[in-house]
Scaffold this active site. Sequence first.
Site, short mmCIF file in Angstrom:
data_model
loop_
_atom_site.label_atom_id
_atom_site.label_comp_id
_atom_site.label_asym_id
_atom_site.label_seq_id
_atom_site.Cartn_x
_atom_site.Cartn_y
_atom_site.Cartn_z
N GLY B 15 4.54 3.12 9.33
CA GLY B 15 5.27 2.98 8.08
C GLY B 15 4.41 3.31 6.87
O GLY B 15 3.23 2.94 6.81
N SER B 16 4.99 4.04 5.92
CA SER B 16 4.25 4.43 4.72
C SER B 16 4.78 3.72 3.48
O SER B 16 4.61 4.18 2.36
CB SER B 16 4.32 5.94 4.52
OG SER B 16 5.67 6.35 4.39
N PHE B 18 5.23 -0.14 1.32
CA PHE B 18 4.22 -0.98 0.68
C PHE B 18 3.28 -1.63 1.70
O PHE B 18 2.06 -1.63 1.51
CB PHE B 18 4.91 -2.06 -0.16
CG PHE B 18 5.55 -1.53 -1.40
CD1 PHE B 18 4.77 -1.12 -2.47
CD2 PHE B 18 6.93 -1.42 -1.52
CE1 PHE B 18 5.35 -0.62 -3.63
CE2 PHE B 18 7.52 -0.92 -2.68
CZ PHE B 18 6.74 -0.52 -3.73
N GLY B 19 3.81 -2.17 2.78
CA GLY B 19 2.98 -2.84 3.77
C GLY B 19 1.99 -1.90 4.43
O GLY B 19 0.78 -2.18 4.49
N VAL B 84 8.67 6.91 15.08
CA VAL B 84 8.14 6.18 16.24
C VAL B 84 9.29 5.91 17.20
O VAL B 84 10.28 5.28 16.84
CB VAL B 84 7.45 4.88 15.81
CG1 VAL B 84 7.07 4.04 17.04
CG2 VAL B 84 6.20 5.21 15.00
N GLU B 178 20.99 -3.38 -10.98
CA GLU B 178 20.38 -2.26 -11.70
C GLU B 178 21.27 -1.01 -11.64
O GLU B 178 21.40 -0.28 -12.62
CB GLU B 178 18.97 -1.99 -11.14
CG GLU B 178 17.99 -3.06 -11.62
CD GLU B 178 16.65 -3.09 -10.91
OE1 GLU B 178 16.59 -2.78 -9.71
OE2 GLU B 178 15.66 -3.43 -11.56
N ASP B 316 9.42 -6.00 5.38
CA ASP B 316 10.84 -6.24 5.63
C ASP B 316 11.16 -6.45 7.11
O ASP B 316 12.26 -6.88 7.45
CB ASP B 316 11.68 -5.06 5.11
CG ASP B 316 11.72 -5.01 3.59
OD1 ASP B 316 11.11 -5.88 2.96
OD2 ASP B 316 12.38 -4.10 3.05
#
Lengths: 444, 444
Positions: B15-16, B18-19, B84, B178, B316
């Site tokens: 995963g790219s 935030f984590g 993946v 928003e 998440d």
Amino acid sequence: MTTAAGRKHRVVVIGSGFGGLFGTQALKRRDDVEITLVAKTAQHLFQPLLYQVATGILSEGEIAPSTREVLARQKNARVILGEVTDIDLEARTVTSALLGSTTVTEYDSLLVAAGAGQSWFGNDEFADYAPGMKSIDDALELRGRIFGAFELAEISDEEQARRALTFVVVGAGPTGVEMAGQIAELSNRTLRHDFRRIDPRHARILLLDGAPTVLPSFGERLGGAARRKLESLGVEVQLGTMVTDVDADGLVVKHEDGSTERIEALTKVWAAGVQASPLGKTLGEQSGAEVDRSGRVHVQKDLTLPGHPEVFVVGDMMALDDLPGVAQVAIQGGRHAAKEIAHRLDGKDPVGDFHYLDKGSMATISRFSAVASIRRLRFTGFFAWLLWLGVHLVYIIGFKHRVTTLLHWAVSFVGRGRSERAATHQQVFARRAMKQLGKDMRTR
Amino acid sequence: MTTAAGRKHRVVVIGSGFGGLFGTQALKRRDDVEITLVAKTAQHLFQPLLYQVATGILSEGEIAPSTREVLARQKNARVILGEVTDIDLEARTVTSALLGSTTVTEYDSLLVAAGAGQSWFGNDEFADYAPGMKSIDDALELRGRIFGAFELAEISDEEQARRALTFVVVGAGPTGVEMAGQIAELSNRTLRHDFRRIDPRHARILLLDGAPTVLPSFGERLGGAARRKLESLGVEVQLGTMVTDVDADGLVVKHEDGSTERIEALTKVWAAGVQASPLGKTLGEQSGAEVDRSGRVHVQKDLTLPGHPEVFVVGDMMALDDLPGVAQVAIQGGRHAAKEIAHRLDGKDPVGDFHYLDKGSMATISRFSAVASIRRLRFTGFFAWLLWLGVHLVYIIGFKHRVTTLLHWAVSFVGRGRSERAATHQQVFARRAMKQLGKDMRTR
């Protein structure tokens, strides 16, 4: 030309490119005119910079402001989005369609400036493997493919990596030269530190053309200079070379000596030929005007359709005196038509024949290097590049776009970054899906 | 944890977001580690600003820099693009695929941060008519639909125009609030002078949620303030309202009192629920870890998978102490995992339990107006908006993106323009094509 008392003169403009937009703007001060601009895209596309969207320098918004926004303050103009499906010269109506909604618009004067799309010279099946360079879709599709090819190379075996790192640009006109130059900049500079297994500098970039020179319209001297600069960047220039077949993994070319060669290349860019809007054929059939092989309409010397002084055809759809398909021809054509309409409304003498003022042409090869031909002057290198920079900044619409564009140019040319590398999954997969559905992604 | 002599400790990050990105960067100075970041998009997406891409304020490049470029100087990290397809906890391998190329990567430590996609609560068929807000594809799709709806209204009869000018946002969390606020700004300010037949200010904007409050995670006071501000912009807020059906022309809702209502609306935005990456299920099946209804993995207090101290799950995808699915939980989780890996390599005591430091949360309602909750402090209005501005500028990656973003914000908030209105034909038509092909555009 008379207008019924109390009713405004209705001008319909087809197309939001240079001809349509500048023609519309030229009628800005006419209170006695109401203009309807019909276009199939909601944007005015600044096509000369499309290659920068495809190679991650600019965002699509920077080169494609909303036509509606550009014309918001021009109270005598309205914009409607839709693909023109018919022009009826007899009834003087234009029919357009958007998602099932059909609109019929009546005109007193008509300005047809629907432009041209890419032509694969009768091999439309090539388009899926070698997308053209005519729309935002094309540019984003190619952006996804070009950056994606390096990604694929990074995780592939040697054979596949070589295929993924081979880029073929077909067509050595300005768009092809600029694309080849930018892909070279990408591989030599931008991506240099980004990979671990592959060395992006080993990418092979080919620029092919059936003609014997690069940038033929620029003359031999500038064409030669452009070629040498491209070669110094590592681009292989193969002239006198025709493409005879294209598939997902490569293409087949035929050289001048009659020999054929297969080139394994995942990414192909088609910047070779143009085909005018099919509306040219519609106009030809109804008016008897000649339509050439590229679909362009032979117009009278005042840009009107034979027998239809109320219909003007300008820009890439127009065939007149071998004028090239460049922005200035369209801009000046659109303005000429607008002036003629104004003269008629004012009861003045006709403006008469269209005289094209050649302001020159230019193409960038890489950062700090361009070729420019202005009247009898020829420039190459850094000075030509500064000219290019100035002229393009002037023609980009809107102050905000000028500022961000200048910043993005600084990032890419002074630095070595690319601000706009983002690609969607759709760009990678949708074209294939459309193909399977039998839909034609090219006729946009 | 020991590493074979002479071999570097292999960390695989999935995963790219935030984590994954912040976890990778936290290991920057470790010469004894080699990191492979596997992600299915080539970009690091700054999701909190996705709504600004959807509503034409920012370009996709501004909120989605290339992960590879961000990590170019981090020599111990490599990036590979691919989805993946399998994690083998026994063999300690991650399998990924890109366009038919399969890569198997071995790990000593694994950081799983594959995030979450939109959830339509079991009604996946809604997705074609009410796209989610999770990817660049989603944002560009919605950009095309939102601006396209006004275009269609301009040429439609009264009934169709009303339908085209009705926008329904489902879900009153930060993204929904928003989006609703920005659609209101578009219709009230940006597009005000752009049309001739319709008045964009007559657009009807609905914000629906099954819950009884707007922005429930912000507490009653801020939720109430947000609701009042939205209503002052003309947004109809309907709470306690469930969506029971969605189609191309509208949707059916069920109100709290049990009554049902059909709302005719061409444009629907789904910002209601999330579903963690299917890799959560893969991890659960192999480790016996509990996986909740949203697909999140119940991790140990140190963020590892039960029985697998070498596997961390963050962001998440992780279920722990009811922590929300926000950027800060992912960032801190990624950094926690990185620190734990470093401690083990250095033979130090474990870092131990993950302690989330709530830095607060904020949501913009419209220009100059936001709500922010920081520790025990609550802010509304202009001051909260300034806080929002500052925090987001800090978290946007790269100086160049900060400058253009600030400029685009000035254009949109001080002026009334939108720099990035350009939409492709693909965005308008591709999703439908994909649907017909039976392909799932959601599982990206």
